[in-house]
Design a protein around this motif. Structure first.
Motif, mmCIF file in Angstrom:
data_model
loop_
_atom_site.group_PDB
_atom_site.id
_atom_site.type_symbol
_atom_site.label_atom_id
_atom_site.label_comp_id
_atom_site.label_asym_id
_atom_site.label_seq_id
_atom_site.Cartn_x
_atom_site.Cartn_y
_atom_site.Cartn_z
ATOM 1 N N TYR A 13 -10.746 -13.595 -3.252
ATOM 2 C CA TYR A 13 -10.328 -14.004 -4.597
ATOM 3 C C TYR A 13 -9.255 -13.070 -5.140
ATOM 4 O O TYR A 13 -8.240 -13.521 -5.683
ATOM 5 C CB TYR A 13 -11.542 -14.011 -5.529
ATOM 6 N N LEU A 14 -9.470 -11.766 -4.969
ATOM 7 C CA LEU A 14 -8.491 -10.780 -5.455
ATOM 8 C C LEU A 14 -7.165 -10.919 -4.724
ATOM 9 O O LEU A 14 -6.102 -10.796 -5.317
ATOM 10 C CB LEU A 14 -9.019 -9.360 -5.212
ATOM 11 N N ARG A 15 -7.246 -11.177 -3.438
ATOM 12 C CA ARG A 15 -6.033 -11.310 -2.631
ATOM 13 C C ARG A 15 -5.197 -12.463 -3.172
ATOM 14 O O ARG A 15 -3.980 -12.363 -3.317
ATOM 15 C CB ARG A 15 -6.414 -11.555 -1.167
ATOM 16 N N GLU A 16 -5.891 -13.539 -3.492
ATOM 17 C CA GLU A 16 -5.205 -14.731 -3.986
ATOM 18 C C GLU A 16 -4.642 -14.517 -5.392
ATOM 19 O O GLU A 16 -3.560 -14.966 -5.722
ATOM 20 C CB GLU A 16 -6.229 -15.861 -4.028
ATOM 21 N N ARG A 17 -5.395 -13.825 -6.203
ATOM 22 C CA ARG A 17 -5.095 -13.749 -7.627
ATOM 23 C C ARG A 17 -4.269 -12.523 -8.021
ATOM 24 O O ARG A 17 -3.435 -12.600 -8.918
ATOM 25 C CB ARG A 17 -6.435 -13.755 -8.390
ATOM 26 N N ALA A 18 -4.531 -11.377 -7.390
ATOM 27 C CA ALA A 18 -3.953 -10.125 -7.887
ATOM 28 C C ALA A 18 -2.775 -9.607 -7.070
ATOM 29 O O ALA A 18 -1.967 -8.823 -7.576
ATOM 30 C CB ALA A 18 -5.043 -9.054 -7.955
ATOM 31 N N VAL A 19 -2.683 -10.037 -5.809
ATOM 32 C CA VAL A 19 -1.599 -9.506 -4.978
ATOM 33 C C VAL A 19 -0.247 -9.916 -5.566
ATOM 34 O O VAL A 19 -0.042 -11.068 -5.955
ATOM 35 C CB VAL A 19 -1.746 -9.970 -3.503
ATOM 36 N N GLY A 20 0.647 -8.942 -5.656
ATOM 37 C CA GLY A 20 1.969 -9.193 -6.238
ATOM 38 C C GLY A 20 2.043 -8.803 -7.705
ATOM 39 O O GLY A 20 3.138 -8.690 -8.264
ATOM 40 N N ARG A 21 0.884 -8.609 -8.325
ATOM 41 C CA ARG A 21 0.853 -8.207 -9.734
ATOM 42 C C ARG A 21 0.916 -6.675 -9.818
ATOM 43 O O ARG A 21 0.413 -5.967 -8.943
ATOM 44 C CB ARG A 21 -0.418 -8.699 -10.416
ATOM 45 N N ARG A 22 1.531 -6.207 -10.904
ATOM 46 C CA ARG A 22 1.634 -4.764 -11.114
ATOM 47 C C ARG A 22 0.494 -4.293 -12.015
ATOM 48 O O ARG A 22 0.100 -4.987 -12.952
ATOM 49 C CB ARG A 22 2.985 -4.451 -11.771
#
Ligand SMILES: [Zn+2]
Length: 286
Positions: A13-22
């Motif tokens: 879930y985190l990989r999908e949602r948070a990756v790329g966010r600062r």
């Protein structure tokens, strides 16, 4: 307690949602949860989330420049992803359930929470996940281990199979709940001694481990984090089902209690119909 399938689903879930966010802010409300001091929490803001990984039951949020926020959710910890936070005010250190908050640059983020009074959720901010003692000690991943590795690891430790299967240095990822399920699927007594298990029994146990964990991962991944716990419960056949019928044979699921934990099993499926002695009860009676 979140085990391999739940942590896998949270990681996904985190990989999908948070990756790329600062990371905008990292707020620590429960000082005791943060087990490291160097790098300091101030090292996280400004870095981008590049990946989310799982090491056994540990969750690893990877930030650019080799910074890892490694989390062990322990018994009552959880990760709640928030699309938005109700307030921009910093989290106040105190007795609430939120241990740590990560705010991301799109206004979303996540809280690490811990219910109850026994606080054992642990967070590590490290440049290498192997610097976390619990991660460095992990055996091979329980879901990834092939039969030869699995057999070698299980035979490396002489003891009751329930204890050996949940020993994170033997195999990583299995805890109290899924070990009950795996032993039920393998039709093995939780108190069987590992070095007396035949090759055939170990092959059955290996297959059951992959099947039970694999099924749980498939049920969990893709679920919203908030729904994961309910999903785990619905898939269980013996764990936390004392007094209910075994879905395989109809016998009543029994329990053995210890000082701070318990296990559930089916006597017909696992112990030749013979109930195991309840240690706590027999001590009281004596
Ligand atoms: Zn049964």
């Amino acid at each position: 307690m979140p085990e391999l399938p739940e942590v896998e689903a949270l990681t996904d879930y985190l990989r999908e949602r948070a990756v790329g966010r600062r990371v905008d802010r990292l707020e620590v409300a429960a000082i005791s949860a943060l087990k490291t001091y160097d790098p300091a929490p101030t090292a996280a803001p400004g870095r981008t989330v590049t990946d989310a990984r799982r090491h056994g039951k540990f969750l690893d949020v990877v930030l650019d420049g080799d910074l890892h926020l490694v989390v062990h959710l322990a018994r009552a910890g959880w990760l709640h992803y928030r699309e938005a936070f109700p307030s921009a005010a910093p989290l106040r250190p105190g007795k609430g359930p939120i241990a740590l908050r990560v705010r991301l640059d799109d206004g979303s983020g996540f809280d690490l929470t811990e219910a109850g009074t026994q606080k054992s959720l642990a967070v590590y901010l490290v440049t290498d996940p192997q610097a976390v003692p619990g991660v460095a000690r992990l055996g091979p991943d329980a879901l990834a281990a092939d039969l030869a590795t699995f057999t070698e690891r299980m035979r490396s430790r002489k003891g009751q199979v329930k204890g050996v299967l949940t020993d994170q240095t033997v195999l990583a990822g299995v805890g109290n709940a899924y070990s009950d399920e795996i032993l039920h699927a393998a039709k093995l007594s939780p108190f069987a001694i590992t070095n007396r298990l035949t090759d055939e029994q170990l092959a059955t146990l290996h297959a059951a481990t992959r099947e039970v964990l694999g099924d749980a991962v498939r049920r969990s991944v893709g679920q919203k984090a908030a729904e994961l716990k309910g999903e785990k419960r619905s898939g269980l056949k013996v764990h936390a089902r004392r007094g209910q019928p075994c879905p395989l044979c109809g016998d009543t699921v029994r329990e053995v209690s210890f000082a701070d934990s318990s296990l559930q099993y089916c006597a017909t499926c696992q112990t030749g119909g013979k109930p195991l002695a309840d240690r706590r009860l027999s001590r009281l009676v004596r």
